[in-house]
Design an enzyme around this catalytic site. Structure first.
Site, mmCIF file in Angstrom:
data_model
loop_
_atom_site.group_PDB
_atom_site.id
_atom_site.type_symbol
_atom_site.label_atom_id
_atom_site.label_comp_id
_atom_site.label_asym_id
_atom_site.label_seq_id
_atom_site.Cartn_x
_atom_site.Cartn_y
_atom_site.Cartn_z
ATOM 1 N N GLY A 56 2.862 3.840 -8.860
ATOM 2 C CA GLY A 56 3.248 3.930 -7.453
ATOM 3 C C GLY A 56 4.749 4.087 -7.286
ATOM 4 O O GLY A 56 5.439 4.670 -8.137
ATOM 5 N N SER A 57 5.277 3.533 -6.203
ATOM 6 C CA SER A 57 6.643 3.845 -5.776
ATOM 7 C C SER A 57 7.750 3.317 -6.683
ATOM 8 O O SER A 57 8.894 3.758 -6.566
ATOM 9 C CB SER A 57 6.869 3.330 -4.353
ATOM 10 O OG SER A 57 6.061 4.061 -3.452
#
Length: 584
Positions: free
Chosen positions: A306-307
């Site tokens: 993810g981020s």
């Protein structure tokens, strides 16, 4: 008549010759056995007239960074019987059943079995062994032995690992450093007669065991304890499947803590803690559950990062010169790539924003465009340069490798999703190791626990060295990333990790588990401090939290709690906050 006498003489001569040949053959055979094969028959004679019992060597002790014992040995006993020496079998059977709490049928079978030595039970408490010895029953042997003992029970269970009944490492550091820890077993040789009965007053030949070497780690019991405590707390509050925390020194790769809750009891490693009942389960099913219970998700399992991966995309783009901190982008709440509309977490969009603001807001459309500027070839080149396709080389067994698209299979959509941390998988360990290099000045480190091996009397056997120092990024880009990530915590999506008086860098992440749309997420936060000279870096993942699942909302505040407690311990000093004079 003359012929008869001649025949008789000839027969005598032949007979005498046969006798001479037979004697010569016998003497040659005796000479061969006595001279050529003397060693062999001496050995055979010794085997027939000696009985050997093994003396286990004490396994090396494992110490934490402060010299605290976290794995040691407990004296236990092995109880055995020697058939030919047992004079009162019924009394022996009754005594062993009572003292060892065993079924009579089991004990009787072993006592009455015609073998040189039959082991009744191992790992018997020393006090019971001493009691059995006091009975002084012929044929019953009590040998002192060692059993691995872990003073903190569940602490760092999936890191330390444990040993089997033979005192050999099975998982974790126990198996990785087996060659240093195991030691060399000793022996007791007892003289016996032809019937296998020990000869009275015959001295025992004893070969003393050599203890294993001691292992000193970078892991800190105090930090590990607190990290486990906060991990358990958030797992209970969010009813999560599991929670992991990894804390490391980003300058040299020394690991301070590695938490995987739920942990298991190292002193009872074969007792399942992740099931309510084992009734009806096959042996294979039980083993699979044990393997799952022992599994270290930080090193053995991959996930979509993810981020947090935006740190890597941003560093690559800055290094390549395809983006600058002041470049502006537009976010209407989505970005169209080929036939796909990829949404931002903020459905209404962020509007116009700089690259720094896009990082602070964790804006997907910004990083899709950054990824497009890099292009597939450059992106893949930085994947290699940042060593994301390599294992870290940590001193734990079973490290998993990255699962990544082949360059020829990366289209525009794959490039877009990879740029913000989707459609490929890495271990939390690999991710944090690469991020460490990005924020420590640009040099790669090897994450590790082992620091030094010493002999039982304290002499240094080996200083454990690890590859580090390979430059993967310029100092300038590293400095820029430190500054950007500090803003993420002080002003952006990671504000719930902010601690007044401390300069902290970090990045949040919320990744959806496959298959998409199942409502299951991994919430995460990566943080480091001080932002301009990182001395500690950590990553936390919360697997399948219930309710609120955004990493910035649930993982960041837990990391804040952890940092608040360990910063003073690590000597990371709080800076005075200078308040502006309202009248100035």
């Amino acid at each position: 008549m003359r012929w008869s006498k001649t025949y008789h003489r000839t027969g005598v001569v032949i007979f005498v010759c046969c006798i001479i040949i037979a004697i010569a053959s016998l003497m040659a055979r005796l000479g061969y056995l006595m001279i050529v094969q003397s060693d062999y028959y001496n050995e055979l004679s010794e085997e027939l007239h000696t009985r050997e019992r093994k003396i286990k060597a004490a396994r090396g002790t494992i110490y934490d960074a402060n010299g605290t014992v976290i794995a040691t040995n407990k004296t236990v006993c092995t109880i055995s019987v020697i058939y030919n020496q047992v004079k009162e079998p019924e009394k022996v059977i009754q005594m062993l059943c009572e003292e060892l709490e065993l079924e009579e049928e089991t004990v009787r079978k072993k006592v009455e079995k015609y073998t040189a030595r039959e082991i009744i039970k191992t790992n018997v408490d020393k006090s019971i062994g001493d009691k059995i010895r006091e009975y002084n029953l012929d044929g019953v042997k009590v040998d002192e032995d060692y059993k691995r003992y872990y003073p903190y029970n569940t602490l760092a269970s999936k890191v330390l690992g444990f040993t089997g009944s033979d005192n050999q490492g099975i998982i974790g550091l126990e198996v990785y450093y087996e060659e240093y820890l195991k030691g060399i077993d000793g022996r007791i040789l007892t003289l016996t007669d032809a019937a296998g009965i020990e000869v009275d007053d015959a001295a025992e030949d004893r070969i003393e065991p050599i203890a294993g070497n001691d292992l000193y780690l970078s892991l800190d019991v105090n930090i590990q304890k607190y990290a486990e405590q906060v991990a358990k707390q958030v797992m209970e509050e969010k009813n999560a499947k599991q929670v992991s925390i990894l804390l490391m020194n980003p300058q040299n790769g020394e690991i301070l803590a590695m938490v995987n809750v739920p942990e298991f009891n190292l002193n009872e490693p074969f007792v399942l803690t992740n099931v309510e009942t084992t009734e009806g389960l096959s042996n294979e099913e039980k083993q699979n559950l044990l393997n799952q219970m022992w599994r270290n998700s930080i090193t053995n399992d991959t996930y979509e990062p993810g981020s947090i991966f935006k740190v890597i995309t941003g560093a690559a783009a800055l290094e390549e010169g395809v983006v600058s901190v002041n470049d502006t982008f537009s976010c209407p709440g989505y970005y169209v790539v080929e036939d796909r509309k990829i949404r931002c977490a903020k459905v209404t969009g962020h509007g116009s924003e700089t690259f720094v603001q896009g990082t602070m807001n964790s804006c997907n459309p910004v990083f899709i465009q950054v990824g497009q500027r890099l292009g597939v070839d450059n992106f893949y080149r930085y994947f290699k340069q940042f060593q994301l396709l390599n294992k870290t080389g940590i001193d734990l067994p079973g490290e998993a490798g990255t699962i990544m698209h082949k360059p020829e299979n990366m289209g525009e959509v794959e490039l877009a999703t990879v740029s913000f941390g989707q459609s490929f998988q890495v271990t939390p360990l690999r991710l944090l190791t690469t991020v460490s290099a990005i924020i420590n000045g640009g040099t790669m480190v090897t994450p590790h626990f082992g620091v030094e091996v010493r002999s039982a009397d304290g002499e240094t056997v080996k200083k454990l060295d690890y590859e580090q120092g390979e430059r993967i990024l310029s100092e300038e880009t590293s400095k820029t990333m430190q500054e950007i990530l500090e803003k993420v915590v002080s002003e952006g999506g990671g504000q719930k990790a902010y601690i007044e008086g401390y300069s902290i860098g970090g990045k949040t992440a919320t990744s959806e588990k496959l298959p998409r749309g199942n409502g299951k997420y991994i919430s995460a936060f990566m943080g480091f401090a001080p932002a301009d000279d990182p001395q500690v870096i950590g990553i936390m993942t919360i697997d399948e939290p219930e309710g609120m699942y955004y990493g910035g909302m649930i993982a960041a505040p837990v990391m804040k709690d952890l940092f608040e407690n360990i910063f003073p311990y690590l000597g990371i000093e709080k800076q005075e906050v200078v308040e502006e004079d309202a009248n100035s």
